[in-house]
Design an enzyme around this catalytic site. Structure first.
Site, PDB file in Angstrom:
ATOM      1  N   ASN A  75      12.489  -1.085   4.858  1.00 50.45           N
ATOM      2  CA  ASN A  75      11.177  -0.474   4.584  1.00 50.45           C
ATOM      3  C   ASN A  75      10.217  -0.547   5.777  1.00 50.45           C
ATOM      4  O   ASN A  75       9.016  -0.318   5.623  1.00 50.45           O
ATOM      5  CB  ASN A  75      10.531  -1.121   3.356  1.00 50.45           C
ATOM      6  CG  ASN A  75       9.825  -0.095   2.481  1.00 50.45           C
ATOM      7  OD1 ASN A  75      10.187   1.087   2.475  1.00 50.45           O
ATOM      8  ND2 ASN A  75       8.809  -0.542   1.750  1.00 50.45           N
ATOM      9  N   HIS A 121       9.677  -1.328  -6.079  1.00 50.47           N
ATOM     10  CA  HIS A 121       9.663  -2.687  -5.513  1.00 50.47           C
ATOM     11  C   HIS A 121       9.154  -3.702  -6.525  1.00 50.47           C
ATOM     12  O   HIS A 121       8.397  -3.365  -7.433  1.00 50.47           O
ATOM     13  CB  HIS A 121       8.737  -2.741  -4.290  1.00 50.47           C
ATOM     14  CG  HIS A 121       9.259  -1.981  -3.115  1.00 50.47           C
ATOM     15  ND1 HIS A 121       9.890  -2.579  -2.055  1.00 50.47           N
ATOM     16  CD2 HIS A 121       9.248  -0.656  -2.851  1.00 50.47           C
ATOM     17  CE1 HIS A 121      10.245  -1.659  -1.169  1.00 50.47           C
ATOM     18  NE2 HIS A 121       9.866  -0.484  -1.627  1.00 50.47           N
ATOM     19  N   THR A 171       7.929   3.367   5.927  1.00 49.62           N
ATOM     20  CA  THR A 171       8.666   3.089   4.694  1.00 49.62           C
ATOM     21  C   THR A 171       9.795   4.091   4.457  1.00 49.62           C
ATOM     22  O   THR A 171       9.808   5.191   5.017  1.00 49.62           O
ATOM     23  CB  THR A 171       7.705   3.174   3.493  1.00 49.62           C
ATOM     24  OG1 THR A 171       7.136   4.494   3.459  1.00 49.62           O
ATOM     25  CG2 THR A 171       6.580   2.153   3.599  1.00 49.62           C
ATOM     26  N   ARG A 173      10.148   5.700   1.670  1.00 51.10           N
ATOM     27  CA  ARG A 173       9.550   6.836   0.964  1.00 51.10           C
ATOM     28  C   ARG A 173       8.800   7.778   1.903  1.00 51.10           C
ATOM     29  O   ARG A 173       8.500   8.912   1.540  1.00 51.10           O
ATOM     30  CB  ARG A 173       8.601   6.320  -0.128  1.00 51.10           C
ATOM     31  CG  ARG A 173       7.483   5.409   0.399  1.00 51.10           C
ATOM     32  CD  ARG A 173       6.711   4.749  -0.728  1.00 51.10           C
ATOM     33  NE  ARG A 173       5.711   3.800  -0.256  1.00 51.10           N
ATOM     34  CZ  ARG A 173       5.897   2.500  -0.084  1.00 51.10           C
ATOM     35  NH1 ARG A 173       7.076   1.966  -0.357  1.00 51.10           N
ATOM     36  NH2 ARG A 173       4.923   1.722   0.340  1.00 51.10           N
ATOM     37  N   GLU A 183       4.992  -1.084  -7.024  1.00 48.62           N
ATOM     38  CA  GLU A 183       5.177  -2.521  -6.799  1.00 48.62           C
ATOM     39  C   GLU A 183       4.771  -3.227  -8.085  1.00 48.62           C
ATOM     40  O   GLU A 183       3.625  -3.092  -8.516  1.00 48.62           O
ATOM     41  CB  GLU A 183       4.237  -2.924  -5.656  1.00 48.62           C
ATOM     42  CG  GLU A 183       4.341  -4.319  -5.172  1.00 48.62           C
ATOM     43  CD  GLU A 183       5.574  -4.551  -4.312  1.00 48.62           C
ATOM     44  OE1 GLU A 183       6.489  -5.218  -4.811  1.00 48.62           O
ATOM     45  OE2 GLU A 183       5.615  -4.080  -3.157  1.00 48.62           O
ATOM     46  N   TYR A 293       6.962 -12.297   2.618  1.00 47.67           N
ATOM     47  CA  TYR A 293       6.019 -12.138   3.722  1.00 47.67           C
ATOM     48  C   TYR A 293       5.841 -13.399   4.563  1.00 47.67           C
ATOM     49  O   TYR A 293       5.100 -13.387   5.547  1.00 47.67           O
ATOM     50  CB  TYR A 293       4.661 -11.653   3.194  1.00 47.67           C
ATOM     51  CG  TYR A 293       4.678 -10.209   2.701  1.00 47.67           C
ATOM     52  CD1 TYR A 293       5.759  -9.363   2.944  1.00 47.67           C
ATOM     53  CD2 TYR A 293       3.603  -9.696   1.981  1.00 47.67           C
ATOM     54  CE1 TYR A 293       5.777  -8.052   2.484  1.00 47.67           C
ATOM     55  CE2 TYR A 293       3.602  -8.380   1.520  1.00 47.67           C
ATOM     56  CZ  TYR A 293       4.695  -7.561   1.784  1.00 47.67           C
ATOM     57  OH  TYR A 293       4.691  -6.263   1.328  1.00 47.67           O
TER      58      TYR A 293
HETATM   59  C1  LIG Z   1       7.260  -7.262  -1.486  1.00 50.28           C
HETATM   60  C2  LIG Z   1       7.590  -5.937  -0.857  1.00 50.28           C
HETATM   61  O1  LIG Z   1       8.709  -5.703  -0.495  1.00 50.28           O
HETATM   62  N1  LIG Z   1       6.588  -5.072  -0.702  1.00 50.28           N
HETATM   63  C3  LIG Z   1       6.772  -3.775  -0.068  1.00 50.28           C
HETATM   64  C4  LIG Z   1       5.519  -2.980  -0.173  1.00 50.28           C
HETATM   65  C5  LIG Z   1       5.732  -1.534   0.092  1.00 50.28           C
HETATM   66  O2  LIG Z   1       6.701  -0.957  -0.418  1.00 50.28           O
HETATM   67  O3  LIG Z   1       4.913  -0.938   0.812  1.00 50.28           O
HETATM   68  C6  LIG Z   1       7.177  -3.961   1.397  1.00 50.28           C
HETATM   69  O4  LIG Z   1       6.702  -4.897   2.041  1.00 50.28           O
HETATM   70  O5  LIG Z   1       7.951  -3.175   1.897  1.00 50.28           O
HETATM   71 ZN   LIG Z   2      10.171  -4.582  -1.709  1.00 49.23          ZN
END
Ligand SMILES: CC(=O)N[C@@H](CC(=O)O)C(=O)O
Ligand SMILES: [Zn+2]
Length: 316
Positions: A75, A121, A171, A173, A183, A293
């Protein structure tokens, strides 16, 4: 009759005929993985008139191993550099996969790209249902957010807007014309919780209903949408060697979306000292203590509340 008010103008937009639902962009976020696998076996629940909807597992190797990623975070991998670099088998797995996904659902930024991609997510943070947008100018997505929020009430579904010049990332998407992240949390990595799974399923249902109504010619009048705009990444306090020396403060833990005021405690050191928020004004923290994170040096992000105006839309 017109008084020149831009709010009265209905934007004419193309129908959304090609839609994808991504699960397993992170292989240990089990609601999306499970829903997409379910829908690949039986798609009756996600079919809508006049739309082709494709459920798709984006990172099968990571799903297999039940990890976030194998070589690098998928992502974050959809940069123009990654999407055009040559190297085949020598490239990190997720970069190869990003190129495949871009060929199937993109190319990113082109007229051939899919209309909408929902990317599912889960977070370990206590965020509840959160829709994630990458642009404040996308009237189609803003109208969809408004529709989902109303359909989901009295339960709450908040909108996180990430168009920060430095904190925005590339990302999966983002290949689509209208990228939508979903999320839902709290849910531990590798774990399925029925409440989180069901909430995600209901949000998706409303999202697909919106697309069907739009394609059938329904007009959506101008509206205002509350969003939380990403402002700043807050790291854990660290020593000179980079080791974490404090935890999220108990007053902040699980308090995603609640106001954090200047002077409020945000971290607690291992010997019990509080570290206070020093910013100039009230912010709304989210992704508080997200497990994934720690490697990104992020304890939480701060956001600011805004109301965005979405123009009226109707199919061209
Ligand atoms: C916890 C997690 O994976 N959150 C996603 C948020 C997103 O899709 O923008 C990410 O960090 O990619
Ligand atoms: Zn995620």
């Amino acid at each position: 009759m017109s008084h020149g008010n831009i709010n009265n103008i209905t934007a004419r937009l193309n129908a959304a005929r090609r839609v994808a639902i991504f699960g397993g962009t992170h292989g240990n976020e089990m609601s999306g993985v499970t829903l997409v696998n379910l829908w690949m076996q039986n798609s009756a629940e996600i079919q809508r008139r006049g739309v082709e909807i494709q459920p798709f597992i984006t990172n099968p190797k990571a799903v297999e191993k039940c990890v976030r990623y194998v070589d690098t975070d998928l992502n974050r991998a959809f940069t123009q550099e990654n999407l055009s670099v040559t190297g085949g088998d020598e490239l990190p797995y997720e970069v190869q996969r990003a190129q495949e996904i871009n060929r199937m659902f993109g190319p990113k930024g082109s007229a051939d790209a899919y209309d909408v991609i929902f990317d599912l997510h889960n977070t370990t943070s206590n965020m509840g249902c959160t829709l994630i947008l990458e642009s404040s100018k996308d009237a189609f997505n803003l109208q969809m957010m408004n529709y989902i929020k109303k359909a989901f009430a009295p339960a709450s579904c908040l909108v996180l807007l990430n168009e920060h010049p430095l904190l925005k990332y590339s990302t999966s998407r983002s290949v689509a014309k209208h990228p939508v992240g979903l999320e839902v949390g709290p849910q531990p990595q590798g774990v399925l919780r029925s409440n989180i799974f069901e909430a995600m399923r209901v949000i998706l249902k409303h999202a697909l209903d919106f697309i069907e109504l739009f394609n059938e010619g329904m007009e959506f009048p101008a509206c205002s949408v509350e969003v939380f705009r990403v402002l700043e990444r807050m790291d854990y306090p660290r020593d000179a060697n980079g080791n974490i020396i404090a935890m999220v403060h108990p007053n902040l833990q699980d308090c995603d979306w609640e106001p954090l005021n200047p002077g409020d405690p945000m971290f607690q050191t291992f010997d019990g000292k509080s570290i206070h928020y020093q910013g100039p004004s009230t912010v709304y923290p989210t992704f508080i203590n997200e497990a994934a994170y720690y490697e990104k040096q992020q304890a939480f992000v701060t956001t600011r509340r805004e109301n965005l105006l979405a123009s009226a839309i109707r199919k061209a």
